[in-house]
Design a protein around this motif. Structure first.
Motif, short mmCIF file in Angstrom:
data_model
loop_
_atom_site.label_atom_id
_atom_site.label_comp_id
_atom_site.label_asym_id
_atom_site.label_seq_id
_atom_site.Cartn_x
_atom_site.Cartn_y
_atom_site.Cartn_z
N ASP A 31 -35.66 23.37 -23.38
CA ASP A 31 -36.76 22.44 -23.08
C ASP A 31 -37.51 22.05 -24.35
O ASP A 31 -38.74 22.18 -24.46
N LEU A 32 -36.76 21.53 -25.30
CA LEU A 32 -37.30 21.10 -26.58
C LEU A 32 -38.19 19.86 -26.40
O LEU A 32 -37.84 18.94 -25.66
N PHE A 33 -39.32 19.85 -27.11
CA PHE A 33 -40.21 18.69 -27.15
C PHE A 33 -40.34 18.23 -28.60
O PHE A 33 -40.52 19.04 -29.50
N LEU A 34 -40.26 16.93 -28.80
CA LEU A 34 -40.59 16.31 -30.08
C LEU A 34 -41.69 15.30 -29.86
O LEU A 34 -41.58 14.41 -29.00
N GLU A 35 -42.79 15.43 -30.62
CA GLU A 35 -43.84 14.41 -30.65
C GLU A 35 -43.82 13.81 -32.05
O GLU A 35 -43.99 14.52 -33.04
N THR A 36 -43.62 12.50 -32.12
CA THR A 36 -43.43 11.87 -33.42
C THR A 36 -44.23 10.58 -33.52
O THR A 36 -45.16 10.35 -32.74
N THR A 37 -43.90 9.74 -34.48
CA THR A 37 -44.70 8.55 -34.77
C THR A 37 -44.78 7.62 -33.57
O THR A 37 -43.94 7.63 -32.68
N ARG A 38 -45.83 6.80 -33.58
CA ARG A 38 -46.12 5.82 -32.53
C ARG A 38 -46.40 6.50 -31.19
O ARG A 38 -46.24 5.88 -30.13
N ALA A 39 -46.78 7.78 -31.23
CA ALA A 39 -47.09 8.57 -30.03
C ALA A 39 -45.88 8.72 -29.12
O ALA A 39 -46.01 8.86 -27.91
N ARG A 40 -44.69 8.71 -29.70
CA ARG A 40 -43.48 8.87 -28.90
C ARG A 40 -43.23 10.35 -28.62
O ARG A 40 -43.46 11.20 -29.46
N VAL A 41 -42.73 10.61 -27.41
CA VAL A 41 -42.36 11.97 -27.01
C VAL A 41 -40.89 11.95 -26.61
O VAL A 41 -40.45 11.10 -25.83
N ARG A 42 -40.13 12.90 -27.15
CA ARG A 42 -38.71 13.03 -26.82
C ARG A 42 -38.46 14.46 -26.36
O ARG A 42 -39.01 15.40 -26.95
N THR A 43 -37.66 14.63 -25.33
CA THR A 43 -37.40 15.95 -24.78
C THR A 43 -35.92 16.27 -24.78
O THR A 43 -35.07 15.40 -24.68
N ARG A 44 -35.63 17.55 -24.91
CA ARG A 44 -34.28 18.11 -24.92
C ARG A 44 -33.49 17.66 -26.15
O ARG A 44 -33.85 16.72 -26.85
N ALA A 45 -32.40 18.37 -26.38
CA ALA A 45 -31.65 18.21 -27.62
C ALA A 45 -31.06 16.82 -27.78
O ALA A 45 -31.07 16.25 -28.87
N ASP A 46 -30.51 16.24 -26.70
CA ASP A 46 -29.84 14.95 -26.85
C ASP A 46 -30.83 13.85 -27.22
O ASP A 46 -30.50 12.97 -28.04
N ASN A 47 -32.04 13.88 -26.70
CA ASN A 47 -33.03 12.88 -27.07
C ASN A 47 -33.59 13.13 -28.47
O ASN A 47 -33.97 12.19 -29.17
N TYR A 48 -33.64 14.39 -28.87
CA TYR A 48 -34.02 14.71 -30.25
C TYR A 48 -32.98 14.12 -31.20
O TYR A 48 -33.33 13.50 -32.22
N GLN A 49 -31.72 14.31 -30.89
CA GLN A 49 -30.64 13.78 -31.73
C GLN A 49 -30.74 12.26 -31.83
O GLN A 49 -30.60 11.68 -32.90
N SER A 50 -30.99 11.61 -30.70
CA SER A 50 -31.09 10.15 -30.69
C SER A 50 -32.23 9.66 -31.57
O SER A 50 -32.09 8.70 -32.34
N ASP A 51 -33.40 10.33 -31.47
CA ASP A 51 -34.55 9.92 -32.27
C ASP A 51 -34.29 10.14 -33.75
O ASP A 51 -34.66 9.31 -34.59
N LEU A 52 -33.64 11.25 -34.10
CA LEU A 52 -33.37 11.53 -35.50
C LEU A 52 -32.39 10.52 -36.09
O LEU A 52 -32.57 10.07 -37.24
N VAL A 53 -31.39 10.14 -35.32
CA VAL A 53 -30.46 9.10 -35.79
C VAL A 53 -31.22 7.80 -36.07
O VAL A 53 -30.98 7.14 -37.08
N GLN A 54 -32.15 7.46 -35.20
CA GLN A 54 -32.91 6.22 -35.38
C GLN A 54 -33.82 6.30 -36.60
O GLN A 54 -34.06 5.29 -37.27
#
Length: 332
Positions: free
Chosen positions: A217-240
């Motif tokens: 249940d990974l959470f990422l809070e990053t720029t523009r107040a975006r929230v990404r959850t779980r590993a696959d969405n973390y991977q997607s955000d990092l690629v972007q």
């Protein structure tokens, strides 16, 4: 050797030093107290270049307070780690909220509420801040004020200093000594985990390793107040984040780790990304020009794995570098 009480006097801990001084200066309109908080020759490293000297910091602080007189900075966490007997490093994550009711760099009062997350990293020695690295989600500030990020990016200046945002080469071994100095021997495993994660996943693009470093249940809070959850969405955000700069080199410049009863084990990281804007055109037509990003992240660990990351960097500063390379005409 334990840290000297004089380093954070008259407060009870390094964390209280950071929290109380923040309120004394910003909440209480105590801008004149900056000379009691900062060394006269201190340096602030920011997304647009270094600011040198306490008096320069004071001038900028007056302008910010005038534009956002009732803005409140609420501490989300303070990660402190010793740097010898007379110093400590503090990674202070702050959420700012408040209306712009005065003139600011971007123009006249908007009356709108500004929201953003900042991370201020302060090196405190003998009771004074001697060096600071400040990272802001300025894109979120601009958009919550109802302004156009592309237009604002054309109006701000990025450093022309040949040594860039840090002015120094990357540390030889950040696990031993980073920008803030020699680390203590404590929390060696946690520091090594995060350094390996950023080096392998971000730097070498082994994004398939994200699940191995993180909780389900990974959470990422990053720029523009975006929230990404779980590993696959973390991977997607990092690629972007990386795709606009395919040759990006990511350097870990400083690490601090702290464990507390209420907050758990947290790791603060200061990082630098440098690359060429010749990939995904996320910031308009590509320019094939260099881009430098000063960033900061905080990680929360649970059972030896990452459960949460807060990542801050200034996308307006990125856009300003690209706009300058493109030769865009500044617009008022």
């Amino acid at each position: 050797m334990p840290i000297s009480d004089a380093t954070y006097a008259p407060f009870d801990s390094p964390e209280e030093y950071i929290l109380q001084w923040t309120d004394r200066i910003w909440r209480d309109y105590g801008l004149g107290r900056l000379e009691d908080h900062y060394a006269a020759d201190m340096v602030v490293h920011g997304a647009y270049g270094p600011i040198r000297g306490m008096q320069t910091v004071l001038r900028g602080s007056l302008a910010k307070k005038s534009a956002f007189p009732t803005r409140v900075g609420t501490a989300e966490d303070v990660i402190c780690e010793q740097r010898g007997a007379d110093a400590f490093i503090s990674h202070h994550r702050v959420f700012h909220s408040g209306p712009q009711t005065g003139w600011w760099t971007y123009g006249p009062p908007t009356g709108r509420n500004s929201e953003s997350r900042n991370i201020a990293i302060c090196l405190v020695r003998d009771g004074l801040v001697v060096e600071e690295w400040v990272v802001r989600d300025e894109y979120r500030v601009v958009t919550t004020l109802g302004l156009d990020p592309e237009q604002i990016a054309r109006t701000v200046a990025f450093t022309d200093e040949p040594d860039g945002l840090f002015g120094t080469a990357a540390p030889t071994d950040v696990l031993v000594a980073g920008e803030s100095g020699v680390r203590p021997e404590s929390h060696a495993d946690e520091a090594a985990l995060i350094n390996e994660f950023i080096s392998a996943v971000w730097g070498l693009r082994h994004l398939e390793l994200v699940p191995a470093f993180t909780q389900r249940d990974l959470f990422l809070e990053t720029t523009r107040a975006r929230v990404r959850t779980r590993a696959d969405n973390y991977q997607s955000d990092l690629v972007q984040m990386l795709a606009p700069f395919p040759d990006a080199v990511v350097e870990v410049r400083d690490i601090a780790v702290n464990t507390a009863a209420e907050q758990g084990t947290r790791v603060g990281v200061l990082w630098r990304l440098s690359g060429t804007y010749d990939g995904a055109p996320a910031y308009g037509p590509v320019t094939r020009s260099p881009v430098e990003i000063l960033g900061a992240s905080q990680f929360l660990l649970r059972k030896g794995k990452i459960i949460r990351e807060w990542r801050v960097f200034d996308e307006i500063a990125v856009m300003a570098q690209i706009a300058r390379a493109r030769g865009d005409v500044p617009q008022a």
